[in-house]
Design a protein around this motif. Structure first.
Motif, PDB file in Angstrom:
ATOM      1  N   ASP A 182      36.402  39.024  34.177  1.00 11.85           N
ATOM      2  CA  ASP A 182      35.434  37.970  33.371  1.00 11.85           C
ATOM      3  C   ASP A 182      34.483  36.948  34.717  1.00 11.85           C
ATOM      4  OD1 ASP A 182      36.582  39.428  31.187  1.00 11.85           O
ATOM      5  OD2 ASP A 182      37.700  37.213  30.822  1.00 11.85           O
ATOM      6  N   ARG A 183      35.374  36.069  35.277  1.00 15.89           N
ATOM      7  CA  ARG A 183      34.316  35.839  36.505  1.00 15.89           C
ATOM      8  C   ARG A 183      32.955  36.106  37.218  1.00 15.89           C
ATOM      9  NH1 ARG A 183      36.646  33.085  41.079  1.00 15.89           N
ATOM     10  NH2 ARG A 183      38.324  33.554  41.215  1.00 15.89           N
ATOM     11  N   LEU A 184      34.123  36.731  37.648  1.00 19.33           N
ATOM     12  CA  LEU A 184      32.937  38.249  38.145  1.00 19.33           C
ATOM     13  C   LEU A 184      31.716  38.881  37.745  1.00 19.33           C
ATOM     14  CD1 LEU A 184      34.890  37.382  40.898  1.00 19.33           C
ATOM     15  CD2 LEU A 184      34.631  39.720  41.559  1.00 19.33           C
ATOM     16  N   ALA A 185      31.971  39.433  36.371  1.00 16.53           N
ATOM     17  CA  ALA A 185      31.375  40.030  35.479  1.00 16.53           C
ATOM     18  C   ALA A 185      29.940  38.758  35.172  1.00 16.53           C
ATOM     19  CB  ALA A 185      31.967  40.346  33.764  1.00 16.53           C
ATOM     20  N   ALA A 186      30.852  37.769  34.820  1.00 14.31           N
ATOM     21  CA  ALA A 186      29.466  36.748  34.291  1.00 14.31           C
ATOM     22  C   ALA A 186      28.801  36.454  35.517  1.00 14.31           C
ATOM     23  CB  ALA A 186      29.997  35.619  34.164  1.00 14.31           C
ATOM     24  N   GLY A 187      28.388  37.111  36.636  1.00 11.61           N
ATOM     25  CA  GLY A 187      28.151  36.277  37.803  1.00 11.61           C
ATOM     26  C   GLY A 187      27.614  38.008  38.017  1.00 11.61           C
ATOM     27  N   LEU A 188      27.522  38.992  37.406  1.00  9.12           N
ATOM     28  CA  LEU A 188      26.637  39.892  37.579  1.00  9.12           C
ATOM     29  C   LEU A 188      25.765  40.311  36.702  1.00  9.12           C
ATOM     30  CD1 LEU A 188      29.782  42.934  37.733  1.00  9.12           C
ATOM     31  CD2 LEU A 188      27.587  41.934  40.127  1.00  9.12           C
ATOM     32  N   ALA A 189      26.067  39.887  35.498  1.00  8.36           N
ATOM     33  CA  ALA A 189      24.818  39.561  34.853  1.00  8.36           C
ATOM     34  C   ALA A 189      23.701  38.623  34.446  1.00  8.36           C
ATOM     35  CB  ALA A 189      25.742  39.546  32.864  1.00  8.36           C
ATOM     36  N   GLN A 190      24.253  37.045  35.180  1.00  5.14           N
ATOM     37  CA  GLN A 190      23.190  36.240  35.612  1.00  5.14           C
ATOM     38  C   GLN A 190      22.511  37.130  36.292  1.00  5.14           C
ATOM     39  OE1 GLN A 190      25.659  32.719  36.807  1.00  5.14           O
ATOM     40  NE2 GLN A 190      23.267  31.845  36.721  1.00  5.14           N
ATOM     41  N   ALA A 191      22.735  37.230  37.665  1.00  3.10           N
ATOM     42  CA  ALA A 191      21.880  38.143  38.516  1.00  3.10           C
ATOM     43  C   ALA A 191      21.234  39.345  38.294  1.00  3.10           C
ATOM     44  CB  ALA A 191      23.081  38.917  39.233  1.00  3.10           C
ATOM     45  N   GLY A 192      21.853  39.857  36.950  1.00  2.00           N
ATOM     46  CA  GLY A 192      20.801  41.225  36.035  1.00  2.00           C
ATOM     47  C   GLY A 192      21.268  42.191  36.673  1.00  2.00           C
ATOM     48  N   GLU A 193      22.764  42.416  37.272  1.00  2.00           N
ATOM     49  CA  GLU A 193      23.106  43.004  37.998  1.00  2.00           C
ATOM     50  C   GLU A 193      24.180  43.694  36.348  1.00  2.00           C
ATOM     51  OE1 GLU A 193      22.590  41.944  42.029  1.00  2.00           O
ATOM     52  OE2 GLU A 193      24.538  41.654  41.560  1.00  2.00           O
ATOM     53  N   ARG A 194      23.492  45.726  36.398  1.00  2.00           N
ATOM     54  CA  ARG A 194      24.575  45.810  35.138  1.00  2.00           C
ATOM     55  C   ARG A 194      26.043  46.308  35.891  1.00  2.00           C
ATOM     56  NH1 ARG A 194      22.487  48.402  30.972  1.00  2.00           N
ATOM     57  NH2 ARG A 194      24.840  47.866  30.082  1.00  2.00           N
ATOM     58  N   ALA A 195      26.307  46.282  37.194  1.00  2.00           N
ATOM     59  CA  ALA A 195      27.704  46.735  38.168  1.00  2.00           C
ATOM     60  C   ALA A 195      27.437  46.947  39.009  1.00  2.00           C
ATOM     61  CB  ALA A 195      27.863  48.337  37.257  1.00  2.00           C
ATOM     62  N   ALA A 196      28.660  46.733  39.237  1.00  2.00           N
ATOM     63  CA  ALA A 196      29.028  46.652  41.096  1.00  2.00           C
ATOM     64  C   ALA A 196      29.621  47.541  41.742  1.00  2.00           C
ATOM     65  CB  ALA A 196      29.521  45.069  41.318  1.00  2.00           C
ATOM     66  N   VAL A 197      29.632  48.473  42.761  1.00  2.00           N
ATOM     67  CA  VAL A 197      30.554  49.131  42.688  1.00  2.00           C
ATOM     68  C   VAL A 197      31.072  47.907  44.479  1.00  2.00           C
ATOM     69  CG1 VAL A 197      30.790  51.418  44.270  1.00  2.00           C
ATOM     70  CG2 VAL A 197      29.098  51.171  42.999  1.00  2.00           C
ATOM     71  N   ILE A 198      32.660  48.418  44.441  1.00  2.00           N
ATOM     72  CA  ILE A 198      33.929  47.663  45.378  1.00  2.00           C
ATOM     73  C   ILE A 198      34.305  49.589  45.770  1.00  2.00           C
ATOM     74  CG2 ILE A 198      35.964  46.339  44.909  1.00  2.00           C
ATOM     75  CD1 ILE A 198      34.497  45.554  41.773  1.00  2.00           C
ATOM     76  N   THR A 199      34.205  48.760  47.103  1.00  3.00           N
ATOM     77  CA  THR A 199      35.589  50.553  47.814  1.00  3.00           C
ATOM     78  C   THR A 199      36.348  49.581  48.876  1.00  3.00           C
ATOM     79  OG1 THR A 199      33.736  49.731  49.371  1.00  3.00           O
ATOM     80  CG2 THR A 199      33.361  51.713  48.173  1.00  3.00           C
ATOM     81  N   LEU A 200      36.480  48.651  48.933  1.00  3.70           N
ATOM     82  CA  LEU A 200      37.398  48.136  49.752  1.00  3.70           C
ATOM     83  C   LEU A 200      38.477  47.518  49.617  1.00  3.70           C
ATOM     84  CD1 LEU A 200      35.309  44.620  51.457  1.00  3.70           C
ATOM     85  CD2 LEU A 200      36.296  47.008  52.835  1.00  3.70           C
ATOM     86  N   PRO A 201      39.430  48.395  49.511  1.00  5.72           N
ATOM     87  CA  PRO A 201      40.787  48.588  49.178  1.00  5.72           C
ATOM     88  C   PRO A 201      41.571  46.852  48.920  1.00  5.72           C
ATOM     89  CG  PRO A 201      40.866  49.871  50.891  1.00  5.72           C
ATOM     90  CD  PRO A 201      39.664  49.075  50.832  1.00  5.72           C
ATOM     91  N   ASP A 202      41.317  46.117  49.852  1.00  5.26           N
ATOM     92  CA  ASP A 202      41.936  44.707  49.725  1.00  5.26           C
ATOM     93  C   ASP A 202      41.178  43.680  48.790  1.00  5.26           C
ATOM     94  OD1 ASP A 202      39.632  44.515  51.210  1.00  5.26           O
ATOM     95  OD2 ASP A 202      40.679  42.609  52.417  1.00  5.26           O
ATOM     96  N   SER A 203      39.665  44.291  47.885  1.00  3.62           N
ATOM     97  CA  SER A 203      39.352  43.548  47.149  1.00  3.62           C
ATOM     98  C   SER A 203      39.569  44.402  46.040  1.00  3.62           C
ATOM     99  CB  SER A 203      37.917  44.361  46.972  1.00  3.62           C
ATOM    100  OG  SER A 203      36.840  42.892  48.587  1.00  3.62           O
TER     101      SER A 203
END
Length: 598
Positions: A182-203
């Motif tokens: 929820d915390r990271l999604a709120a950051g995406l929404a605030q930036a006007g981004e609909r999604a983020a692709v995450i490829t690092l396994p530890d992330s």
């Protein structure tokens, strides 16, 4: 034993494989091909299936790449591996290239007059390819995305890893996965981004409070993930890795899909989509763009929050280091008793150390293959002992042991260098200078906003005044029951990331004399708020997590300034207080002597 001592590569296989690759490239009309160390997840540590650089060249280091051209094959290695590479590759077939001093673009322009160089877009980032493409501009040499030609000639390539995924408890994580999403999604929404692709396994593991077993020594899961601005995550990973409790832990807001669905899933995303140009494979952004989806370059949303450990994670790391410190003290007590008898080898030392860690009954794995270098082997910075290289631990030499452990509550990484009998005055001088560098980092307070590059010179100054230096960074980031090497935080000449409270790093200056000895000393440290002092400016400082004594026999105490002496005595007092109650009677007696004031 977690660690084995078999040789994993040989220089003898390189020339034949190189000839096969060149034949395949010639048939495709290519003038060259780039073989990176990285996998599709851009991790430093890779599964056996992805050891393409090692398979081709014989080089086993954790960083580097090979550029294969018709008449030359350059193996690009940094300062950590310049001794190691000469012993691992066939120098008649492969040419070591000092990197980053020599840039790949300039090297290619010097060796090639024109043509097309192929690369696998799943194994290179957009940032990497853009820089190389720019360096080749106007040369008549171009880059082209191709299939992976190593995979096409590697007939016995291992299958993809199938390690089990498991839950990392909220207590140890210090925050629920739902709160993170929820915390990271709120950051995406605030930036006007609909999604983020995450490829690092530890992330991905940090975000979902899970761990895995797809890479040796690091409890991470191979997969890709998409975080949407509503907090939903689609995880693309082999479903067979997830048992019912782990699936239940993921919950209804995480959709598990097989890896083959990743690219089709990208094509359906609403844009704009954030992609990290420094960590995501170039293929990700290309797939999105070809589907007409807007790409926004931005940081992996997990990377910085993951680096800034919360109170729960730091508490776990503290306890893990006390447990590990006790195991290390038992080991050092054993070493001081056994080494004078003669007969010990590097393998004996590695085996004993792992045994003391196993005796804690909490060891999940070692955090990397133990580096145990006796005498001249200590100068090979990332040396891994094998049955072929195993060396006796001899009197009159130094022994460098760099090791670590993975516990459910934390990851450790510690280096100590010990005297095996009387050693030279030069070795003592170098050891003292390295210790002074470690103390300087441990004691420093700095204004908020400085980066690792601003502090790195402090560790080198005692060596610089004597005309010496070391060819690696002073420190790397460390995860909490995750990768022992973690970004973006570093203590390094090239690190521009400001240090923030909660970041955990290694503090490990060293000095290496090829053919003679190596010295490295390492503690883990965590960034904390500094008490107000002076004119009241906002400063940060380091808290030391590692509590294991340094070898007083190697310290020229007359070289220590009063403040350095005070720090060392206070540190050894803390070691005695915190570790003494956790060790055996014999080890406690040894520890009291090892921690005596200087």
């Amino acid at each position: 034993m977690f660690q084995t001592f078999e040789s994993t590569a040989s220089p003898a296989t390189g020339p034949v494989r190189l000839a096969q690759l060149r034949a395949r490239l010639a048939a495709e009309g290519l003038a060259g091909f780039i073989v990176p160390r990285s996998d599709a997840h851009q991790g430093e540590y890779v599964a056996a299936r992805d050891e393409r650089l090692q398979w081709l060249t014989g080089f086993t280091g954790s960083a580097g790449f090979c550029i294969v051209l018709p008449d030359v094959a350059g193996v690009f290695i940094d300062g950590r591996y310049r001794v190691q590479v000469k012993a691992q590759v066939d120098l008649a077939a492969f040419t070591p290239v000092p990197w980053p001093e020599v840039k790949p673009g300039a090297w290619i322009r010097e060796k090639l007059t024109g043509g097309v160089i192929g690369f696998d877009p799943w194994l290179h980032t957009a940032d990497e390819i853009e820089k190389l493409d720019s360096a080749l501009e106007g040369s008549g040499i171009t880059l082209r995305s191709t299939r992976n030609f190593i995979d096409s000639i590697w007939n016995d390539q291992p299958a993809p890893p199938v390690g089990r995924a498991f839950v990392h408890s909220d207590d140890l994580a210090g925050e629920t996965a739902a709160a993170k999403r929820d915390r990271l999604a709120a950051g995406l929404a605030q930036a006007g981004e609909r999604a983020a692709v995450i490829t690092l396994p530890d992330s991905i593991c940090w975000l979902l409070n899970i761990r895995g077993a797809d890479v040796p020594r690091n409890p991470i899961l191979h997969g890709f993930a998409v975080l949407q601005d509503n907090g939903h995550v689609t995880l693309y990973a082999d479903p067979a890795k997830f048992d019912e409790p782990t699936r239940a832990h993921l919950g209804p807001h995480v959709t598990l899909r097989p890896p083959a669905a990743f690219v089709p899933g990208l094509h359906t995303l609403p844009g704009p989509v954030r992609v990290d140009r420094t960590t995501a494979p170039l293929a990700v952004s290309r797939e999105l763009e070809e589907a007409g989806i807007a790409v926004v370059w931005g940081d992996d949303p997990c990377r910085l929050p993951k680096a800034c450990k919360n109170a729960g994670e730091i508490a776990g790391m503290r306890e893990a280091h006390l447990r590990d410190g006790a195991a290390m003290v038992e080991f050092l007590c054993w070493l001081d008793a056994e080494a004078p008898k003669g007969g010990l080898t590097e393998i004996d030392v590695v085996t004993a150390l792992e045994g003391f860690r196993r005796a804690t009954n909490a060891l999940h794995d070692i955090s990397f293959d133990t580096i145990c270098g006796a005498g001249p082997n200590g100068a090979i910075m990332h040396y891994r002992v094998t049955h072929e290289t195993n060396r006796p631990v001899r009197q009159g030499e130094l022994l460098l042991v760099d090791s670590g452990a993975q516990y459910a509550d934390g990851t450790t990484d510690i280096t100590r260098t010990m005297a095996i009998g009387p050693v030279s005055a030069e070795a003592q001088e170098c050891y003292t200078a390295v210790l002074q560098g470690l103390i300087a980092i441990s004691r420093v307070r700095w204004p908020r906003g400085l980066a690792g590059r601003d502090l790195d010179p402090l560790a080198r100054y005692p060596l610089w005044v004597a005309g010496r230096d070391f060819d690696h960074g002073t420190g790397h980031g460390v995860g909490a029951f995750l990768s022992v090497h973690e970004g973006p935080q570093r203590l390094s000449r090239i690190s521009e990331v400001p240090l923030r409270p909660g970041m955990i790093l290694s503090n490990e200056p060293g000095y290496y004399r090829e053919g003679a000895f190596g010295i490295r000393l390492e503690n883990l440290i965590v960034v904390e708020e500094a008490a107000k002092a002076g004119d009241g400016r906002d400063h940060l400082a380091f808290e030391t997590l590692t509590f294991v004594p340094f070898d007083r026999r190697l310290i020229l105490t007359e070289r220590l300034a009063p403040g350095e002496r005070d720090w060392l005595n206070a540190y050894h007092c803390a070691v005695m207080d915190r570790i003494g109650p956790r060790v055996s009677d014999a080890a406690r007696v040894w520890l009291a002597s090892a921690c005596a004031p200087v």
